[in-house]
Motif scaffolding. Structure first.
Motif, PDB file in Angstrom:
ATOM      1  N   ALA A  76      63.749  39.622  22.164  1.00 50.98           N
ATOM      2  CA  ALA A  76      64.757  40.394  21.513  1.00 50.98           C
ATOM      3  C   ALA A  76      64.844  40.102  20.002  1.00 50.98           C
ATOM      4  CB  ALA A  76      65.875  40.464  22.355  1.00 50.98           C
ATOM      5  N   TRP A  77      65.179  39.004  19.954  1.00 52.53           N
ATOM      6  CA  TRP A  77      65.475  38.392  18.438  1.00 52.53           C
ATOM      7  C   TRP A  77      64.246  38.833  17.562  1.00 52.53           C
ATOM      8  CZ3 TRP A  77      63.081  35.102  15.167  1.00 52.53           C
ATOM      9  CH2 TRP A  77      63.663  34.627  14.180  1.00 52.53           C
ATOM     10  N   MET A  78      63.116  38.406  17.984  1.00 54.45           N
ATOM     11  CA  MET A  78      61.868  38.933  17.414  1.00 54.45           C
ATOM     12  C   MET A  78      61.907  40.431  16.823  1.00 54.45           C
ATOM     13  SD  MET A  78      58.799  36.577  19.137  1.00 54.45           S
ATOM     14  CE  MET A  78      58.536  35.094  18.690  1.00 54.45           C
ATOM     15  N   LYS A  79      62.226  41.292  17.835  1.00 58.18           N
ATOM     16  CA  LYS A  79      62.224  42.672  17.700  1.00 58.18           C
ATOM     17  C   LYS A  79      63.223  42.898  16.566  1.00 58.18           C
ATOM     18  CE  LYS A  79      60.845  44.052  22.282  1.00 58.18           C
ATOM     19  NZ  LYS A  79      61.350  45.001  23.688  1.00 58.18           N
ATOM     20  N   TYR A  80      64.454  42.361  16.797  1.00 58.46           N
ATOM     21  CA  TYR A  80      65.403  42.667  15.523  1.00 58.46           C
ATOM     22  C   TYR A  80      65.107  42.241  14.079  1.00 58.46           C
ATOM     23  CZ  TYR A  80      70.195  43.395  13.715  1.00 58.46           C
ATOM     24  OH  TYR A  80      71.056  43.901  13.189  1.00 58.46           O
ATOM     25  N   THR A  81      64.758  40.990  14.136  1.00 57.45           N
ATOM     26  CA  THR A  81      64.494  40.270  12.833  1.00 57.45           C
ATOM     27  C   THR A  81      63.151  40.574  12.104  1.00 57.45           C
ATOM     28  OG1 THR A  81      63.829  38.266  13.862  1.00 57.45           O
ATOM     29  CG2 THR A  81      66.014  38.325  13.505  1.00 57.45           C
ATOM     30  N   SER A  82      62.373  41.048  12.876  1.00 57.26           N
ATOM     31  CA  SER A  82      60.962  41.169  12.418  1.00 57.26           C
ATOM     32  C   SER A  82      60.977  42.434  11.183  1.00 57.26           C
ATOM     33  CB  SER A  82      59.853  41.490  13.349  1.00 57.26           C
ATOM     34  OG  SER A  82      60.386  42.711  14.165  1.00 57.26           O
ATOM     35  N   GLN A  83      61.845  43.435  11.649  1.00 57.07           N
ATOM     36  CA  GLN A  83      62.027  44.537  10.791  1.00 57.07           C
ATOM     37  C   GLN A  83      62.475  44.380   9.265  1.00 57.07           C
ATOM     38  OE1 GLN A  83      60.656  47.399  12.428  1.00 57.07           O
ATOM     39  NE2 GLN A  83      60.564  45.627  13.658  1.00 57.07           N
ATOM     40  N   GLU A  84      63.164  43.442   9.240  1.00 58.30           N
ATOM     41  CA  GLU A  84      63.405  43.000   7.891  1.00 58.30           C
ATOM     42  C   GLU A  84      62.900  41.772   7.415  1.00 58.30           C
ATOM     43  OE1 GLU A  84      67.635  42.191   7.053  1.00 58.30           O
ATOM     44  OE2 GLU A  84      68.167  43.650   8.660  1.00 58.30           O
ATOM     45  N   LEU A  85      62.134  41.160   8.043  1.00 60.74           N
ATOM     46  CA  LEU A  85      61.738  39.763   7.693  1.00 60.74           C
ATOM     47  C   LEU A  85      60.183  39.514   8.537  1.00 60.74           C
ATOM     48  CD1 LEU A  85      64.667  37.460   7.725  1.00 60.74           C
ATOM     49  CD2 LEU A  85      63.462  38.011   5.569  1.00 60.74           C
ATOM     50  N   PRO A  86      59.210  40.193   7.876  1.00 59.82           N
ATOM     51  CA  PRO A  86      57.885  40.416   8.849  1.00 59.82           C
ATOM     52  C   PRO A  86      57.070  39.180   8.648  1.00 59.82           C
ATOM     53  CG  PRO A  86      57.783  41.873   6.904  1.00 59.82           C
ATOM     54  CD  PRO A  86      59.276  41.469   6.971  1.00 59.82           C
ATOM     55  N   LYS A  87      57.194  38.379   7.341  1.00 56.04           N
ATOM     56  CA  LYS A  87      56.268  37.642   6.888  1.00 56.04           C
ATOM     57  C   LYS A  87      55.704  36.565   7.706  1.00 56.04           C
ATOM     58  CE  LYS A  87      55.033  34.484   3.087  1.00 56.04           C
ATOM     59  NZ  LYS A  87      55.592  33.924   1.829  1.00 56.04           N
ATOM     60  N   ARG A  88      56.633  35.971   8.489  1.00 50.44           N
ATOM     61  CA  ARG A  88      56.318  34.971   9.503  1.00 50.44           C
ATOM     62  C   ARG A  88      55.792  35.314  10.681  1.00 50.44           C
ATOM     63  NH1 ARG A  88      56.310  29.367   8.832  1.00 50.44           N
ATOM     64  NH2 ARG A  88      56.830  29.395   6.415  1.00 50.44           N
TER      65      ARG A  88
ATOM     66  N   LYS B 100      73.578  44.042  19.035  1.00 50.38           N
ATOM     67  CA  LYS B 100      72.130  44.756  19.049  1.00 50.38           C
ATOM     68  C   LYS B 100      71.018  43.981  19.783  1.00 50.38           C
ATOM     69  CE  LYS B 100      73.340  47.417  14.656  1.00 50.38           C
ATOM     70  NZ  LYS B 100      73.174  47.392  13.183  1.00 50.38           N
ATOM     71  N   ILE B 101      71.039  42.596  19.383  1.00 49.39           N
ATOM     72  CA  ILE B 101      69.954  41.822  20.030  1.00 49.39           C
ATOM     73  C   ILE B 101      70.153  41.721  21.512  1.00 49.39           C
ATOM     74  CG2 ILE B 101      69.272  39.529  20.205  1.00 49.39           C
ATOM     75  CD1 ILE B 101      69.526  39.222  17.272  1.00 49.39           C
ATOM     76  N   LEU B 102      71.456  41.646  21.987  1.00 43.67           N
ATOM     77  CA  LEU B 102      71.520  41.546  23.390  1.00 43.67           C
ATOM     78  C   LEU B 102      71.194  42.964  24.334  1.00 43.67           C
ATOM     79  CD1 LEU B 102      74.830  39.564  23.379  1.00 43.67           C
ATOM     80  CD2 LEU B 102      72.855  38.668  24.270  1.00 43.67           C
ATOM     81  N   ASN B 103      71.323  44.011  23.383  1.00 40.25           N
ATOM     82  CA  ASN B 103      71.047  45.146  24.004  1.00 40.25           C
ATOM     83  C   ASN B 103      69.552  45.444  23.804  1.00 40.25           C
ATOM     84  OD1 ASN B 103      73.215  46.759  24.819  1.00 40.25           O
ATOM     85  ND2 ASN B 103      74.008  46.861  22.867  1.00 40.25           N
ATOM     86  N   TYR B 104      68.909  44.819  22.788  1.00 43.93           N
ATOM     87  CA  TYR B 104      67.329  44.916  22.953  1.00 43.93           C
ATOM     88  C   TYR B 104      66.798  44.207  24.323  1.00 43.93           C
ATOM     89  CZ  TYR B 104      65.903  46.421  18.178  1.00 43.93           C
ATOM     90  OH  TYR B 104      65.994  46.923  17.283  1.00 43.93           O
ATOM     91  N   ALA B 105      67.615  42.930  24.714  1.00 40.85           N
ATOM     92  CA  ALA B 105      67.178  42.252  25.667  1.00 40.85           C
ATOM     93  C   ALA B 105      67.764  42.633  27.057  1.00 40.85           C
ATOM     94  CB  ALA B 105      67.916  40.900  25.780  1.00 40.85           C
ATOM     95  N   ARG B 106      68.652  43.924  27.070  1.00 43.08           N
ATOM     96  CA  ARG B 106      69.214  44.290  28.325  1.00 43.08           C
ATOM     97  C   ARG B 106      68.379  45.075  29.238  1.00 43.08           C
ATOM     98  NH1 ARG B 106      72.805  48.720  29.105  1.00 43.08           N
ATOM     99  NH2 ARG B 106      72.922  49.288  27.223  1.00 43.08           N
ATOM    100  N   SER B 107      67.606  45.870  28.864  1.00 43.13           N
ATOM    101  CA  SER B 107      67.047  46.806  29.522  1.00 43.13           C
ATOM    102  C   SER B 107      65.525  47.036  29.190  1.00 43.13           C
ATOM    103  CB  SER B 107      67.418  47.861  29.979  1.00 43.13           C
ATOM    104  OG  SER B 107      66.799  48.945  30.643  1.00 43.13           O
ATOM    105  N   ALA B 108      64.316  46.833  30.092  1.00 39.72           N
ATOM    106  CA  ALA B 108      63.181  47.395  29.686  1.00 39.72           C
ATOM    107  C   ALA B 108      63.116  48.694  29.402  1.00 39.72           C
ATOM    108  CB  ALA B 108      62.086  46.842  30.765  1.00 39.72           C
ATOM    109  N   ASN B 109      63.832  49.478  29.833  1.00 37.08           N
ATOM    110  CA  ASN B 109      63.734  50.978  29.813  1.00 37.08           C
ATOM    111  C   ASN B 109      64.316  51.622  28.522  1.00 37.08           C
ATOM    112  OD1 ASN B 109      62.200  51.111  32.302  1.00 37.08           O
ATOM    113  ND2 ASN B 109      64.145  51.264  33.308  1.00 37.08           N
ATOM    114  N   ALA B 110      65.185  50.736  27.897  1.00 37.73           N
ATOM    115  CA  ALA B 110      65.834  51.081  26.776  1.00 37.73           C
ATOM    116  C   ALA B 110      64.742  51.610  25.426  1.00 37.73           C
ATOM    117  CB  ALA B 110      66.636  50.027  26.056  1.00 37.73           C
TER     118      ALA B 110
END
Length: 400
Positions: free
Chosen positions: A291-303, A384-394
């Protein structure tokens, strides 16, 4: 690469039979010949460690007090209780037998027992550690890496905080992989997930020119994944267990952190989860990190793009950055799932977001101290990260 100071004096005894050194090692560190032995659960007796300590300590005329009250997410109330025992019995050495919770408790007691106030004062930042008793370890799990780290994490009233100081690095750690051969599959998976999270926390840095540690981390992750998949089919294989046990230490003894600034945002988010809901830390990390990856990758994709190429052999000339990111997230999600971990908060019983905002405020001290370095996270980011992690259907998949 940034400036750094690397120091780690932990004396490691790795392999079969090394536990028989516990008597002489304790004797060399204890002037009063009086020790506190901490453990958790049935493995202390099941693995024969209780009898071993009794025999070895008798040889060296060492008296000791046992306590097996430690549970996951160890509490400061027990730390204070054990510190009082140390003071009353003139104990000057602490032996931790077990995994991260036991070792962290021992470390906390090592300095709390030399202080007249509440141990939580150290974790709340009111006082700093200036002295500590020596700690030794007999490890029975491959997970936290606390056997060679300078950190301890303790809980109070659903608030987990840490103390970091080189004074609490164990004086010795005995690592016999045979002790991990009978671990249930779930506990093994929890440990492997925690090990991978420790590697990933260090990998995601904004510091430039860290190619050596980048490559070391990539190699460590590749080795861990290969070994973990093999271990699923052969859980009592000594050599595979040895690889996992050493991976846990290397992931968290700070050697792979030299010259770079690690992130640790995901860990702070997970600490709120395990403090609030009592979930197992390794499984919490398996849920939070993608979930953290989904969120942070949008601003910092390089790594993420670099990791896709180097770890998963993705040809980044043939795919877009977003496709590379999606591959990385899916690969790690699959890896954690293969270890028996859940991949959403709903699956571990967290059905709504009613507590997420307060958890975010707790983690960031009411938004005065954002967590993480790759991307600084405030309470709204954590929600937002916790909501990414909350449900596979979101409908929360990152967009290209």
């Amino acid at each position: 690469m940034i400036n750094f100071n690397y120091y780690n004096p932990a004396n490691i005894f790795f392999g079969k039979g090394q536990e028989t050194k516990v008597g002489e090692l304790t004797d060399s560190l204890s002037k009063t010949k009086n020790a506190l032995v901490l453990y958790s659960g049935d493995y202390y007796n099941f693995l024969g460690i209780s009898d071993l300590i009794k025999e070895e300590y008798k040889k060296h005329n060492i008296s000791y007090t046992e306590n097996g009250d430690i549970v996951p997410n160890p509490k400061v109330s027990l730390v204070n209780k054990l510190a009082d025992i140390v003071k009353e019995k003139n104990i000057d050495f602490i032996l931790a037998v077990g995994g991260g919770s036991v070792i962290d408790t021992a470390k906390a007691v090592s300095f709390a027992s030399l202080y007249d106030g509440d141990a939580w004062d150290f974790f709340a930042g009111k006082v700093t550690v200036e002295k500590s008793l020596p700690v030794g370890v007999i490890s029975t799990a491959a997970s936290s890496g606390s056997e060679m780290s300078n950190a301890t994490i303790i809980d109070k009233d659903d608030n987990k905080q840490g103390v970091e100081t080189n004074l609490i690095i164990p004086k010795f750690s005995i690592l016999n992989p045979t002790y991990t051969q009978k671990l249930p599959a779930y506990q093994t998976g929890v440990g492997i997930s925690d090990i991978m999270a420790h590697m990933l926390e260090r990998y995601f840095t904004t510091v430039e020119d860290t190619n050596l540690t980048d490559r070391l981390l990539e190699g460590a992750m590749r080795a861990l994944m290969a070994t973990a998949y093999k271990l699923k089919d052969d859980p009592e294989n000594y050599e595979l267990r040895a690889e996992i046990m050493w991976s846990a230490i290397m992931a968290h003894n700070n050697m792979l952190e030299c010259g770079r600034e690690p992130d640790w945002g995901s860990h702070r988010v997970e600490h709120e989860l395990s403090a609030e809901y009592g979930i197992t830390h390794g499984e919490g990390m398996a849920i939070v990190f993608p979930a953290w990856m989904k969120y942070t990758s949008q601003e910092l994709p390089k790594r993420f793009v670099q990791l896709a190429n180097r770890l998963f052999d993705v040809d980044t000339f043939e795919v877009s950055d977003q496709q590379a990111i999606n591959i990385v997230i899916q690969k790690f999600t699959d890896f954690f799932n293969a270890q028996g971990m859940k991949h959403t908060l709903e699956e571990v019983g967290i059905k709504d977001d009613s507590k997420f905002k307060q958890m975010g405020l707790n983690a960031t001290k009411n938004d005065t101290a954002p967590v993480g370095h790759y991307k600084k996270l405030y309470s709204d980011d954590i929600v937002k990260i916790l909501n990414y992690a909350r449900s596979a259907n979101a409908n929360l998949e990152p967009q290209a």
